[in-house]
Design a protein around this motif. Sequence first.
Motif, PDB file in Angstrom:
ATOM      1  N   CYS A  10      88.814 -22.643  36.964  1.00 21.81           N
ATOM      2  CA  CYS A  10      88.762 -23.671  36.078  1.00 21.81           C
ATOM      3  C   CYS A  10      87.416 -24.214  36.141  1.00 21.81           C
ATOM      4  O   CYS A  10      86.733 -24.315  37.415  1.00 21.81           O
ATOM      5  CB  CYS A  10      89.747 -24.819  36.568  1.00 21.81           C
ATOM      6  SG  CYS A  10      91.213 -24.315  37.177  1.00 21.81           S
ATOM      7  N   ALA A  11      86.746 -24.746  35.129  1.00 30.33           N
ATOM      8  CA  ALA A  11      85.430 -25.278  34.947  1.00 30.33           C
ATOM      9  C   ALA A  11      85.720 -26.791  34.310  1.00 30.33           C
ATOM     10  O   ALA A  11      86.363 -26.851  33.316  1.00 30.33           O
ATOM     11  CB  ALA A  11      84.571 -24.527  34.448  1.00 30.33           C
ATOM     12  N   GLY A  61      91.654 -23.200  26.795  1.00 32.50           N
ATOM     13  CA  GLY A  61      91.890 -22.024  27.385  1.00 32.50           C
ATOM     14  C   GLY A  61      91.724 -20.874  26.207  1.00 32.50           C
ATOM     15  O   GLY A  61      91.774 -21.295  25.128  1.00 32.50           O
ATOM     16  N   ASP A  62      91.871 -19.737  26.811  1.00 30.82           N
ATOM     17  CA  ASP A  62      91.816 -18.705  25.836  1.00 30.82           C
ATOM     18  C   ASP A  62      92.945 -17.920  25.508  1.00 30.82           C
ATOM     19  O   ASP A  62      93.027 -16.680  24.822  1.00 30.82           O
ATOM     20  CB  ASP A  62      90.539 -17.457  26.248  1.00 30.82           C
ATOM     21  CG  ASP A  62      90.791 -16.794  27.445  1.00 30.82           C
ATOM     22  OD1 ASP A  62      91.989 -17.041  28.092  1.00 30.82           O
ATOM     23  OD2 ASP A  62      89.750 -16.621  27.967  1.00 30.82           O
ATOM     24  N   SER A  63      93.918 -18.401  26.019  1.00 27.17           N
ATOM     25  CA  SER A  63      95.409 -17.831  25.576  1.00 27.17           C
ATOM     26  C   SER A  63      96.243 -18.602  24.665  1.00 27.17           C
ATOM     27  O   SER A  63      96.372 -19.928  25.091  1.00 27.17           O
ATOM     28  CB  SER A  63      96.208 -17.611  26.920  1.00 27.17           C
ATOM     29  OG  SER A  63      97.639 -17.366  26.806  1.00 27.17           O
ATOM     30  N   PHE A  64      96.582 -18.247  23.611  1.00 24.05           N
ATOM     31  CA  PHE A  64      97.329 -18.764  22.573  1.00 24.05           C
ATOM     32  C   PHE A  64      98.688 -19.189  23.358  1.00 24.05           C
ATOM     33  O   PHE A  64      99.213 -20.589  22.973  1.00 24.05           O
ATOM     34  CB  PHE A  64      97.535 -17.960  21.341  1.00 24.05           C
ATOM     35  CG  PHE A  64      98.619 -18.658  20.361  1.00 24.05           C
ATOM     36  CD1 PHE A  64      98.158 -19.515  19.515  1.00 24.05           C
ATOM     37  CD2 PHE A  64      99.875 -18.382  20.211  1.00 24.05           C
ATOM     38  CE1 PHE A  64      99.050 -20.293  18.560  1.00 24.05           C
ATOM     39  CE2 PHE A  64     100.810 -18.848  19.286  1.00 24.05           C
ATOM     40  CZ  PHE A  64     100.278 -19.889  18.439  1.00 24.05           C
ATOM     41  N   SER A  99      93.002 -27.353  23.285  1.00 29.46           N
ATOM     42  CA  SER A  99      91.991 -26.400  22.311  1.00 29.46           C
ATOM     43  C   SER A  99      92.032 -25.036  22.638  1.00 29.46           C
ATOM     44  O   SER A  99      91.840 -24.456  23.902  1.00 29.46           O
ATOM     45  CB  SER A  99      90.720 -27.140  22.525  1.00 29.46           C
ATOM     46  OG  SER A  99      89.773 -26.346  21.416  1.00 29.46           O
ATOM     47  N   LEU A 100      92.400 -24.006  21.825  1.00 30.15           N
ATOM     48  CA  LEU A 100      92.249 -22.497  21.932  1.00 30.15           C
ATOM     49  C   LEU A 100      90.878 -22.287  21.733  1.00 30.15           C
ATOM     50  O   LEU A 100      90.254 -22.712  20.452  1.00 30.15           O
ATOM     51  CB  LEU A 100      92.958 -21.903  20.947  1.00 30.15           C
ATOM     52  CG  LEU A 100      93.326 -20.350  21.060  1.00 30.15           C
ATOM     53  CD1 LEU A 100      93.828 -19.886  22.502  1.00 30.15           C
ATOM     54  CD2 LEU A 100      94.074 -19.867  19.835  1.00 30.15           C
ATOM     55  N   ILE A 101      90.244 -21.545  22.745  1.00 32.21           N
ATOM     56  CA  ILE A 101      88.707 -21.264  22.524  1.00 32.21           C
ATOM     57  C   ILE A 101      88.743 -19.870  22.601  1.00 32.21           C
ATOM     58  O   ILE A 101      89.156 -18.812  23.094  1.00 32.21           O
ATOM     59  CB  ILE A 101      87.982 -21.948  23.682  1.00 32.21           C
ATOM     60  CG1 ILE A 101      88.491 -21.250  25.045  1.00 32.21           C
ATOM     61  CG2 ILE A 101      87.824 -23.395  23.373  1.00 32.21           C
ATOM     62  CD1 ILE A 101      87.346 -21.785  25.981  1.00 32.21           C
ATOM     63  N   ASN A 102      87.270 -19.107  21.950  1.00 23.64           N
ATOM     64  CA  ASN A 102      87.027 -17.676  22.026  1.00 23.64           C
ATOM     65  C   ASN A 102      86.710 -17.406  23.760  1.00 23.64           C
ATOM     66  O   ASN A 102      86.306 -18.014  24.476  1.00 23.64           O
ATOM     67  CB  ASN A 102      85.879 -17.654  21.295  1.00 23.64           C
ATOM     68  CG  ASN A 102      85.313 -16.191  21.384  1.00 23.64           C
ATOM     69  OD1 ASN A 102      85.024 -15.565  22.395  1.00 23.64           O
ATOM     70  ND2 ASN A 102      85.164 -15.887  19.942  1.00 23.64           N
ATOM     71  N   ARG A 103      87.328 -15.908  24.080  1.00 25.21           N
ATOM     72  CA  ARG A 103      87.148 -15.858  25.416  1.00 25.21           C
ATOM     73  C   ARG A 103      85.708 -15.723  25.944  1.00 25.21           C
ATOM     74  O   ARG A 103      85.512 -16.323  27.070  1.00 25.21           O
ATOM     75  CB  ARG A 103      87.629 -14.401  25.720  1.00 25.21           C
ATOM     76  CG  ARG A 103      87.659 -13.674  27.019  1.00 25.21           C
ATOM     77  CD  ARG A 103      88.229 -12.658  27.178  1.00 25.21           C
ATOM     78  NE  ARG A 103      89.717 -12.364  27.263  1.00 25.21           N
ATOM     79  CZ  ARG A 103      90.504 -13.012  28.212  1.00 25.21           C
ATOM     80  NH1 ARG A 103      89.852 -13.590  29.072  1.00 25.21           N
ATOM     81  NH2 ARG A 103      91.680 -12.815  28.326  1.00 25.21           N
ATOM     82  N   LYS A 104      84.697 -15.606  25.183  1.00 23.97           N
ATOM     83  CA  LYS A 104      83.195 -15.710  25.576  1.00 23.97           C
ATOM     84  C   LYS A 104      82.797 -16.980  26.070  1.00 23.97           C
ATOM     85  O   LYS A 104      82.055 -17.085  26.704  1.00 23.97           O
ATOM     86  CB  LYS A 104      82.397 -15.152  24.600  1.00 23.97           C
ATOM     87  CG  LYS A 104      82.493 -13.609  24.324  1.00 23.97           C
ATOM     88  CD  LYS A 104      81.462 -13.229  23.359  1.00 23.97           C
ATOM     89  CE  LYS A 104      81.517 -11.678  23.161  1.00 23.97           C
ATOM     90  NZ  LYS A 104      80.785 -11.380  22.039  1.00 23.97           N
ATOM     91  N   ALA A 105      83.679 -17.954  25.717  1.00 16.62           N
ATOM     92  CA  ALA A 105      83.354 -19.389  25.838  1.00 16.62           C
ATOM     93  C   ALA A 105      83.892 -19.616  27.277  1.00 16.62           C
ATOM     94  O   ALA A 105      83.718 -20.919  27.760  1.00 16.62           O
ATOM     95  CB  ALA A 105      83.916 -20.320  24.824  1.00 16.62           C
ATOM     96  N   ASN A 106      84.699 -18.844  27.843  1.00 18.30           N
ATOM     97  CA  ASN A 106      85.286 -19.077  29.076  1.00 18.30           C
ATOM     98  C   ASN A 106      84.858 -18.154  30.326  1.00 18.30           C
ATOM     99  O   ASN A 106      85.406 -18.153  31.198  1.00 18.30           O
ATOM    100  CB  ASN A 106      86.942 -18.617  28.991  1.00 18.30           C
ATOM    101  CG  ASN A 106      87.736 -19.686  29.605  1.00 18.30           C
ATOM    102  OD1 ASN A 106      87.550 -20.701  29.942  1.00 18.30           O
ATOM    103  ND2 ASN A 106      89.083 -19.181  29.439  1.00 18.30           N
ATOM    104  N   SER A 107      83.507 -17.946  29.878  1.00 15.87           N
ATOM    105  CA  SER A 107      82.854 -16.919  31.099  1.00 15.87           C
ATOM    106  C   SER A 107      82.724 -17.636  32.559  1.00 15.87           C
ATOM    107  O   SER A 107      83.038 -16.781  33.493  1.00 15.87           O
ATOM    108  CB  SER A 107      81.410 -16.670  30.682  1.00 15.87           C
ATOM    109  OG  SER A 107      80.465 -17.808  30.482  1.00 15.87           O
ATOM    110  N   VAL A 108      82.663 -18.947  32.790  1.00 15.95           N
ATOM    111  CA  VAL A 108      82.550 -19.515  34.169  1.00 15.95           C
ATOM    112  C   VAL A 108      83.900 -19.361  34.700  1.00 15.95           C
ATOM    113  O   VAL A 108      84.116 -18.960  35.799  1.00 15.95           O
ATOM    114  CB  VAL A 108      81.988 -20.978  34.207  1.00 15.95           C
ATOM    115  CG1 VAL A 108      82.080 -21.627  35.325  1.00 15.95           C
ATOM    116  CG2 VAL A 108      80.497 -20.981  33.424  1.00 15.95           C
TER     117      VAL A 108
END
Length: 144
Positions: A10-11, A61-64, A99-108
Amino acid sequence: MENNVAGLGCAIRDHGGRLIAVVGVRQRSRLVCMTELHAAQAALNLASQLDVDFIGAILEGDSFDVCSRLNKILVGGYIEDCETSVARLLPAFPKIVVSLINRKANSVADHLAKNACLLDFEWVRGMSLTTSLAQLLAHDATFL
């Protein structure tokens, strides 16, 4: 997830995208969705312990599936223990949006999760960063 051992990461960022705190936790789990709900729980728990006055929060999160479950929790529709634990943490934040985000935005968070498979990790602004996390942040578009 390997051998029922999962790492969750988590960030917590401020309104400008700057890192406030991170946490990576190793845990046993069989279900990816429950592991990601535990990540949301860990983030909310860490954020509620920080000496920061939140005017709102965005759970990304990147999971629907996980975002759908978090939205159900926000409206009081929870049934499992983890969902109930997440719901208990929500009143500490005046306004929450999922908010659902793109996986690349979740790199940290992904980096923390991978490393948490080996060792739990927590960082709060002001502490020194590990080299690997500092390198990742140097290339994170959120911070540019």
